[in-house]
Design a protein around this motif. Structure first.
Motif, mmCIF file in Angstrom:
data_model
loop_
_atom_site.group_PDB
_atom_site.id
_atom_site.type_symbol
_atom_site.label_atom_id
_atom_site.label_comp_id
_atom_site.label_asym_id
_atom_site.label_seq_id
_atom_site.Cartn_x
_atom_site.Cartn_y
_atom_site.Cartn_z
ATOM 1 N N CYS A 135 -8.899 8.895 -15.025
ATOM 2 C CA CYS A 135 -8.855 9.156 -13.578
ATOM 3 C C CYS A 135 -7.432 9.362 -13.069
ATOM 4 C CB CYS A 135 -9.499 7.992 -12.817
ATOM 5 S SG CYS A 135 -11.223 7.676 -13.259
ATOM 6 N N ASN B 132 -7.488 3.419 -10.749
ATOM 7 C CA ASN B 132 -7.357 3.743 -9.326
ATOM 8 C C ASN B 132 -5.967 4.263 -8.976
ATOM 9 O OD1 ASN B 132 -9.982 2.847 -8.905
ATOM 10 N ND2 ASN B 132 -9.323 0.738 -8.502
ATOM 11 N N SER C 40 0.804 -1.231 0.000
ATOM 12 C CA SER C 40 0.000 0.000 0.000
ATOM 13 C C SER C 40 0.831 1.272 0.000
ATOM 14 C CB SER C 40 -0.943 0.007 1.206
ATOM 15 O OG SER C 40 -0.201 -0.104 2.411
ATOM 16 N N SER D 162 -9.333 -1.364 -13.337
ATOM 17 C CA SER D 162 -8.874 -0.936 -12.007
ATOM 18 C C SER D 162 -7.627 -0.075 -12.079
ATOM 19 C CB SER D 162 -8.598 -2.155 -11.125
ATOM 20 O OG SER D 162 -7.555 -2.951 -11.674
ATOM 21 N N THR E 263 -11.024 4.412 -17.961
ATOM 22 C CA THR E 263 -10.679 4.818 -16.594
ATOM 23 C C THR E 263 -9.315 5.488 -16.512
ATOM 24 O OG1 THR E 263 -9.808 2.586 -16.195
ATOM 25 C CG2 THR E 263 -12.084 3.014 -15.522
ATOM 26 N N SER F 197 -5.420 -7.150 -11.717
ATOM 27 C CA SER F 197 -6.278 -6.009 -11.384
ATOM 28 C C SER F 197 -5.957 -5.462 -9.998
ATOM 29 C CB SER F 197 -7.752 -6.421 -11.460
ATOM 30 O OG SER F 197 -8.029 -7.475 -10.525
ATOM 31 N N ILE G 96 -4.273 6.848 -8.809
ATOM 32 C CA ILE G 96 -4.526 8.289 -8.893
ATOM 33 C C ILE G 96 -3.262 9.129 -8.709
ATOM 34 C CG2 ILE G 96 -6.939 8.129 -8.186
ATOM 35 C CD1 ILE G 96 -6.073 8.742 -5.333
ATOM 36 N N GLY H 186 -4.292 -2.135 -9.042
ATOM 37 C CA GLY H 186 -5.063 -0.903 -8.895
ATOM 38 C C GLY H 186 -5.177 -0.442 -7.462
ATOM 39 N N ASN H 187 -4.796 -1.310 -6.507
ATOM 40 C CA ASN H 187 -4.831 -0.929 -5.086
ATOM 41 C C ASN H 187 -3.671 -0.025 -4.696
ATOM 42 O OD1 ASN H 187 -7.066 -2.617 -4.838
ATOM 43 N ND2 ASN H 187 -5.828 -4.378 -4.199
ATOM 44 N N THR I 228 -2.536 2.935 -4.660
ATOM 45 C CA THR I 228 -2.993 4.310 -4.895
ATOM 46 C C THR I 228 -1.902 5.358 -4.702
ATOM 47 O OG1 THR I 228 -3.754 4.397 -2.596
ATOM 48 C CG2 THR I 228 -5.372 3.773 -4.280
#
Length: 1005
Positions: A285, A261, A213, A258, A282, A233, A263, A236-237, A239
């Motif tokens: 984003c 995500n 993370s 995903s 996506t 996918s 960002i 995509g966690n 962030t």
């Protein structure tokens, strides 16, 4: 008073403690220098005993000013040798230890790492450590940064990495790690940087990496050994991720939604994979995106409009996919500095708003279906450096502001329908060095100052409607290498100032309206390879002082108004293979000196030549090139007028001559009777013969000597003999068997050899002298190579003194021969069986590429490159060839790379010493990978090459320092050539350049 004494005593104790701590560190450092490392380069000369026992001023040592203790040791690039100096870690206050870019080696044991448990920072990158990484046990828990890139660590990544809970940075790139990425790498709660590129992993990207993370930087690129798999996918966690580099790792499937995500992402690179499907919407984003690189995939569909919502994007590279749609107004208005959309199926017009982009530097839209005009203000607001819009349907004039900022370097617009004049402003573009604007409809005069732009080296503007003269100012700029103006309406005299461009290799001004004489100074251009001046109105003589043209291969002066005679000096040009002087007003005889040339194109037709055709051209193959000269005669070619002698013979002379002829006839009969019956039988066969060179023998001088005594080799298609013919010349004869089940393959090989070698001439390609066929067999006669094949010399116990200089000469010569096949033959020729046994060596070890039985020409149309079966030799076949059956020049490049590895190692491509399921490419790559900086599937060995090369170099070589540097260069080229991806391999022309470049090294990515 008591209080004052107490303070003084306390200060003395603390002072003694500090002094003891520094003295202890001093002793440890000296001990390590004297016992654990070898300072061969004397980089630590200042590490000397001193009365203060203070090391804080020594090189690489940093002390804490308050506690007077060593906290950091940085010995990066000091050139030290030895094993891992674990005793450094006995300094309890040490937090940072950097030993990067040295010559430390051998394995690191888990025991030697125990004293280092208190370190925060450990950098051992770019050394020569081998074996497994040490097992980090539970006692090691303080490490924040571990950098072990660029070593020879192998095996699996230890599972104990999960016991480093405070780790922030982990760099294990450019090693030899195998297997799957372990689950433990997904268990770092504080990890921010993870770099695993350039290893030998065999699994796929694991989904558990999505658990990191805190990760901001993730790099896993150029690991071609990975199993094809999807992009998880779960990524995509991440962030907080800012940099994602997953190029060239066999990704398949679609890009998951995903991904939007991410960002915080700034650099998003999934290039050189096999991703398919659409680019997800996506992506809009990802607001912080600065670079998107998705080139070399199988993506399709339209470009997402969401890209226009990315305010910070400056690089967009979607090239070489199957995307459709058009370049939208919104995307054109984005602040991109680099826009690559080439090799897609995009259409429509380029929006005017693109010209308002002030950041645009690099615009590539080639190989699409764009139409309309380019924005007229393009370049007015931005410093464009490269524009490539070739192979589209653009019309109209070029934007006049393109070089307003004086930054334009490359202008590439070929194969469009641009029209109008070249803008006058381009004559002021001093930064311009590369211009390719051929196959358009440009017209008018070229700005005079354009011709002497100081940095111009390539000018290709053929097949337009340019007119006017070529300015004499062309003499002021002296760096042009290629000048191609063919198929225009240029007129006036061709300026002698072009002779100032001593680097010229190509001049093509054919099909224009030039007048006057051919400048005589043009013969002084020593590097000139092709001179094409056909279809103009040149008058006068052909220049005769051509001794400087040592590299000229093509001379075309046809369809002009040239007069006088053909200079016999042309017959001395060593590399000339194409000579066309047709449709002029040339007079006199054909110089017999021209028969010295090894021509595959000879045309002097439609002139006013006279006299007897020289014997070397008295063959039907040359007939069309002799027609249209009423004064020429020949007693061999019946189509031409016979040559009459106009002599009177007396009766006595006739009788004497007749008697002599009878005696000769009887002598021949007697000679034939003396021969064996088998020979008599063979001589009566109906032979079809063709001579490709001037030879003084025929089939009767060859066939009787194809006996076991003269046998020197056998192959799958026949046998090879060494024959000495009556002229004293020794030739090699390949006898191909016909009939039976092998006849189709034999006939195909026979035709391929004569069709290929019969029309090409090059110093590094074996010469086919003669061929002969009958019902039973086919024979091919070549020049004899005294030293046999490279394979014989290296592997068959026929080792002679083959030092490195000879091996390098063989490598360079073979590369030149293949480059000639790929780039100078029209159509291009692919050998398809490049191997050491097909590289022959003459008495001076000059190489000749041989055996063209599998060769194919490439038309680059449709699917003509696809073969019905795999051809080639085991160990040399490019990996893609086995499953695509697609023939390209890059297949030869791979095989050539294997030959380079043979030259360096002296080993066969499938030597048993490599181990099971491993060939020379994998063996060499694994050894070299520890110091590889990945770039397109290959690398640069760089620092430490001497140790790496020592492991692989042929032990029969006695290398000195200079040789090591050259071996490194050749090994780099071999690694490039054997890249698993054809697109990553260089062309053979580039290979020649790399081998000849004394200062070349691969750039870092």
């Amino acid at each position: 008073m008591k209080k004052l004494i107490f303070i003084l005593l306390f200060s003395l104790v603390c002072s003694n403690g500090t002094t003891f701590s520094l003295s202890r560190d001093y002793e440890i450092l000296l001990h390590v220098k004297n016992t654990q490392i070898d300072d061969k380069n004397k980089s630590l000369n200042d590490w000397l005993p001193n009365t203060d026992h203070n090391p804080c001023n020594w090189r690489g040592i940093t002390c804490d000013s308050r506690n007077k203790s060593v906290v950091s040791i940085d010995l990066t690039e000091t050139g030290i040798y030895g094993d891992f100096p674990s005793n450094f870690c006995h300094i309890p206050t040490l937090q940072n230890l950097s030993l990067a870019t040295n010559f430390l080696g051998n394995a690191i044991s888990s025991h030697s790492m125990l004293p280092c448990s208190h370190l925060h920072f450990l950098n051992i990158s770019d050394n020569l450590f081998v074996g497994a990484l040490p097992d980090f046990n539970s006692e090691i828990f303080e490490l924040r940064v571990l950098d072990a890139t660029g070593n020879n660590f192998s095996g699996d990544i230890p599972a104990s990495f999960g016991r480093l809970p405070k780790l922030n940075v982990l760099n294990l790139s450019n090693n030899l790690f195998t297997g799957d990425i372990p689950v433990s790498l997904g268990q770092f709660p504080q990890l921010k940087v993870l770099i695993l590129s350039g290893n030998l992993f065999t699994g796929t990207i694991p989904s558990f990496l999505g658990n990191l993370s805190e990760l901001t930087y993730f790099e896993l690129a150029h690991t071609e050994s990975m199993k094809p798999g999807p992009l998880p996918s779960e990524l995509g966690n991440l962030t907080k991720l800012e940099f994602l580099y997953l190029a060239n790792i066999n990704l398949i499937g679609s890009i998951p939604d995903s991904i939007g995500n991410l960002i915080s992402i700034k650099n998003f690179d999934l290039s050189q994979n096999s991703l398919s499907g659409k680019i997800p919407e996506t992506i809009s984003c990802m607001k912080d995106l600065e670079q998107i690189e998705l080139y070399n995939n199988n993506l399709s569909g339209e470009i997402p409009q969401g890209l226009t919502n990315l305010p910070n994007l400056f690089l967009l590279d979607l090239s070489q996919n199957a995307l459709t749609g058009k370049l939208s107004e919104e995307i054109a208005a984005m602040n991109l500095s680099i826009l690559h959309l080439n090799d897609n199926f995009l259409s429509g017009e380029v929006p005017e708003s693109l010209a308002s982009n002030s950041n645009l530097k690099d615009l590539k839209l080639f190989n699409n279906s764009f139409s309309g005009k380019l924005p007229k203000d393009l370049g007015k607001n931005s410093s464009i450096q490269e524009l490539d819009v070739s192979t589209n349907n653009f019309i109209g004039e070029l934007p006049k502001f393109l070089c307003q900022k004086k930054k334009l370097q490359r202008l590439v617009t070929f194969k469009n329908r641009f029209s109008g004049p070249m803008p006058n402003e381009y004559g002021e573009c001093d930064s311009l060095h590369y211009v390719r604007i051929e196959n358009n409809e440009f017209s008018g005069s070229v700005p005079p100052r354009f011709w002497n732009l100081p940095k111009l080296n390539t000018v290709i503007m053929d097949h337009n409607k340019f007119e006017g003269s070529v300015s004499s100012s062309i003499s002021r700029a002296k760096g042009i290498e290629k000048l191609v103006l063919a198929g225009n309406r240029f007129s006036g005299e061709f300026p002698a100032g072009v002779c100032e461009h001593v680097e010229l290799v190509l001049i093509d001004i054919g099909n224009n309206r030039f007048t006057g004489e051919v400048p005589t100074c043009i013969t002084g251009l020593k590097k000139l390879q092709k001179l094409k001046m056909q279809e103009n109105m040149f008058t006068g003589k052909i220049p005769g002082n051509v001794t400087s043209w040592t590299e000229l291969t093509e001379l075309n002066l046809s369809h002009n108004l040239l007069s006088s005679s053909i200079p016999p000096e042309l017959g001395k040009l060593p590399d000339l293979i194409y000579l066309d002087l047709s449709v002029n007003s040339l007079t006199g005889k054909i110089p017999v000196e021209l028969t010295n040339l090894k021509l595959n194109q000879f045309d002097v037709s439609d002139n006013k030549l006279s006299g007897e055709v020289p014997s070397g051209f008295n063959h039907e193959v040359y007939l069309s090139g002799l027609m249209g000269n009423p004064g020429l005669c020949s007693n061999v070619m019946k189509t031409l007028n016979p040559c009459s002698k106009h002599r009177r013979f007396s009766v006595v002379a006739i009788v004497v001559l007749s008697a002599i002829l009878v005696l000769i006839f009887l002598s021949v009969l007697w000679f034939l009777k003396k021969k064996s019956k088998s020979f008599v039988g063979k001589s009566k066969r109906a032979f079809m013969t063709t001579a490709f060179q001037r030879v003084g023998f025929n089939e009767e001088d060859i066939v009787p000597f194809l006996t076991n005594e003269n046998l020197i080799g056998r192959g799958g298609s026949g046998q090879v003999y060494k024959v000495k013919v009556k002229t004293g010349q020794i030739v090699a004869v390949k006898k191909l068997w016909g009939g039976g089940t092998h006849k189709p393959d034999t006939e195909s090989e026979f035709k391929s050899e004569i069709e290929t070698l019969g029309r090409i001439r090059h110093a590094n390609i074996v010469k086919l002298l003669f061929c002969c066929s009958c019902d039973d067999f086919r024979i091919l006669v070549y020049e004899f190579m005294e030293n046999g094949s490279l394979g014989d010399v290296l592997h068959e116990g026929k080792f002679v003194e083959l030092d490195w200089s000879k091996r390098f000469g063989i490598a360079l010569g073979a590369a030149k021969g293949l480059a000639y096949l790929h780039h100078d033959c029209v159509p291009a020729i692919v050998h398809r069986d490049v191997k050491s046994n097909n590289i022959l060596l003459d008495h001076d070890f000059v190489p000749r590429v041989a055996d063209f039985g599998l060769a194919k020409t490439l038309q680059h149309e449709g699917n003509e490159g696809a073969m019905s079966r795999v051809a080639g030799s085991y160990g040399y076949i490019a990996p893609e060839y086995g499953y695509t059956l697609k023939v390209t020049e890059k297949s030869d490049v791979y095989s050539y790379g294997v030959v380079l590895m043979e030259l360096i190692t002296g080993k066969r491509p499938n030597d048993s010493c490599f181990g099971e399921n491993k060939d020379i490419v994998k063996w060499v790559t694994e050894i070299a990978l520890s110091t590889t900086h990945e770039g397109g599937g290959s690398g640069n060995i760089g620092r430490g090459y001497d140790c790496v090369i020592t492991q692989i170099v042929d032990p029969r070589l006695n290398l000195d320092t200079c040789d090591y540097e050259e071996v490194e260069k050749v090994l780099n080229v071999a690694l490039l050539c054997t890249s698993a991806f054809p697109i990553s391999r260089p062309s053979m022309r580039k290979v020649v350049e790399l081998l000849k470049d004394q200062k070349w090294a691969l750039p870092k990515p």
